[in-house]
Design a protein around this motif. Structure first.
Motif, PDB file in Angstrom:
ATOM      1  N   ILE A  50       0.835  -1.201   0.000  1.00  0.00           N
ATOM      2  CA  ILE A  50       0.000   0.000   0.000  1.00  0.00           C
ATOM      3  C   ILE A  50       0.869   1.250   0.000  1.00  0.00           C
ATOM      4  CG2 ILE A  50      -1.592   1.331   1.453  1.00  0.00           C
ATOM      5  CD1 ILE A  50      -2.941  -1.403   2.105  1.00  0.00           C
ATOM      6  N   ALA A  51       1.912   1.253   0.828  1.00  0.00           N
ATOM      7  CA  ALA A  51       2.824   2.408   0.846  1.00  0.00           C
ATOM      8  C   ALA A  51       3.536   2.559  -0.491  1.00  0.00           C
ATOM      9  CB  ALA A  51       3.833   2.256   1.983  1.00  0.00           C
ATOM     10  N   LEU A  52       3.945   1.449  -1.088  1.00  0.00           N
ATOM     11  CA  LEU A  52       4.614   1.492  -2.392  1.00  0.00           C
ATOM     12  C   LEU A  52       3.669   1.992  -3.483  1.00  0.00           C
ATOM     13  CD1 LEU A  52       7.123   0.827  -4.112  1.00  0.00           C
ATOM     14  CD2 LEU A  52       6.147  -1.459  -4.411  1.00  0.00           C
ATOM     15  N   THR A  53       2.437   1.513  -3.475  1.00  0.00           N
ATOM     16  CA  THR A  53       1.444   1.966  -4.450  1.00  0.00           C
ATOM     17  C   THR A  53       1.208   3.462  -4.337  1.00  0.00           C
ATOM     18  OG1 THR A  53       0.367  -0.196  -4.414  1.00  0.00           O
ATOM     19  CG2 THR A  53      -0.928   1.642  -5.256  1.00  0.00           C
ATOM     20  N   ALA A  54       1.045   3.932  -3.111  1.00  0.00           N
ATOM     21  CA  ALA A  54       0.826   5.369  -2.899  1.00  0.00           C
ATOM     22  C   ALA A  54       2.045   6.168  -3.348  1.00  0.00           C
ATOM     23  CB  ALA A  54       0.514   5.636  -1.433  1.00  0.00           C
ATOM     24  N   ALA A  55       3.240   5.650  -3.081  1.00  0.00           N
ATOM     25  CA  ALA A  55       4.464   6.354  -3.488  1.00  0.00           C
ATOM     26  C   ALA A  55       4.572   6.442  -5.007  1.00  0.00           C
ATOM     27  CB  ALA A  55       5.690   5.660  -2.906  1.00  0.00           C
ATOM     28  N   VAL A  56       4.239   5.367  -5.703  1.00  0.00           N
ATOM     29  CA  VAL A  56       4.302   5.375  -7.167  1.00  0.00           C
ATOM     30  C   VAL A  56       3.305   6.384  -7.732  1.00  0.00           C
ATOM     31  CG1 VAL A  56       3.792   3.994  -9.229  1.00  0.00           C
ATOM     32  CG2 VAL A  56       5.222   3.047  -7.413  1.00  0.00           C
ATOM     33  N   TRP A  58       2.065   8.970  -6.202  1.00  0.00           N
ATOM     34  CA  TRP A  58       2.529  10.307  -5.806  1.00  0.00           C
ATOM     35  C   TRP A  58       3.646  10.778  -6.736  1.00  0.00           C
ATOM     36  CZ3 TRP A  58       7.023  12.473  -3.674  1.00  0.00           C
ATOM     37  CH2 TRP A  58       6.855  13.726  -3.083  1.00  0.00           C
ATOM     38  N   LEU A  59       4.601   9.894  -7.036  1.00  0.00           N
ATOM     39  CA  LEU A  59       5.704  10.256  -7.935  1.00  0.00           C
ATOM     40  C   LEU A  59       5.218  10.510  -9.363  1.00  0.00           C
ATOM     41  CD1 LEU A  59       8.466   7.847  -6.634  1.00  0.00           C
ATOM     42  CD2 LEU A  59       8.463  10.345  -6.502  1.00  0.00           C
ATOM     43  N   TYR A  77       0.262  12.299  -0.223  1.00  0.00           N
ATOM     44  CA  TYR A  77       0.750  10.936  -0.019  1.00  0.00           C
ATOM     45  C   TYR A  77      -0.045  10.232   1.078  1.00  0.00           C
ATOM     46  CZ  TYR A  77       3.670   6.965   1.045  1.00  0.00           C
ATOM     47  OH  TYR A  77       4.096   5.685   1.277  1.00  0.00           O
ATOM     48  N   VAL A  78      -0.284  10.918   2.180  1.00  0.00           N
ATOM     49  CA  VAL A  78      -1.070  10.336   3.273  1.00  0.00           C
ATOM     50  C   VAL A  78      -2.483  10.030   2.793  1.00  0.00           C
ATOM     51  CG1 VAL A  78      -2.046  10.782   5.560  1.00  0.00           C
ATOM     52  CG2 VAL A  78       0.320  11.414   5.075  1.00  0.00           C
ATOM     53  N   ALA A  79      -3.058  10.944   2.027  1.00  0.00           N
ATOM     54  CA  ALA A  79      -4.405  10.720   1.484  1.00  0.00           C
ATOM     55  C   ALA A  79      -4.418   9.511   0.547  1.00  0.00           C
ATOM     56  CB  ALA A  79      -4.892  11.966   0.758  1.00  0.00           C
ATOM     57  N   LEU A  80      -3.353   9.330  -0.213  1.00  0.00           N
ATOM     58  CA  LEU A  80      -3.274   8.181  -1.117  1.00  0.00           C
ATOM     59  C   LEU A  80      -3.194   6.870  -0.344  1.00  0.00           C
ATOM     60  CD1 LEU A  80      -0.846   9.566  -3.832  1.00  0.00           C
ATOM     61  CD2 LEU A  80      -3.296   9.128  -4.070  1.00  0.00           C
TER      62      LEU A  80
END
Length: 117
Positions: A50-56, A58-59, A77-80
């Motif tokens: 989930i953190a990786l998905t949100a980071a991708v 976001w980037l 990012y937090v919202a994602l």
């Protein structure tokens, strides 16, 4: 064809959360391997994904690969992360557990009971 479509990052995150559920529920070898894992290991894997998905997402938004209507901030990012979570959890609970997954869970539980005795 898709040049004028503006996605919200939260919408993309929601779609990604559902895709993760489908992959972990319907890819045969992955679903049984995942079912065999202990609950805390599964939780750590999902938090990482989930953190990786949100980071991708976001980037991709930050570098304008995905056109978004919101500014790219750490709050986004937090919202994602929360958006992926709020779609992943209910979708996972609604996904039917196949026979091979039920058997894998039963074997895992039997092994854990033997270790505890």
């Amino acid at each position: 064809m898709f040049e004028n479509i503006v996605f919200t990052p939260e919408g993309i995150a929601a779609i990604a959360g559902v895709i993760m559920v489908v992959v972990f529920a319907y890819v045969p070898k992955l679903r049984t391997a995942y079912a065999k894992l202990a609950s805390h290991v599964k939780a750590l894997i999902m938090v990482g994904l989930i953190a990786l998905t949100a980071a991708v997402i976001w980037l991709l938004s930050a570098y304008s690969i995905i056109q978004t209507d919101t500014p790219v901030t750490w709050q986004l990012y937090v919202a994602l992360v929360l958006s992926v979570l709020k779609t992943y959890a209910p979708a996972y609970l609604l996904t039917p557990k196949t026979v091979d997954v039920q058997n894998a869970v039963a074997r895992r539980d039997a092994t854990m009971l033997k270790l505890l005795k």
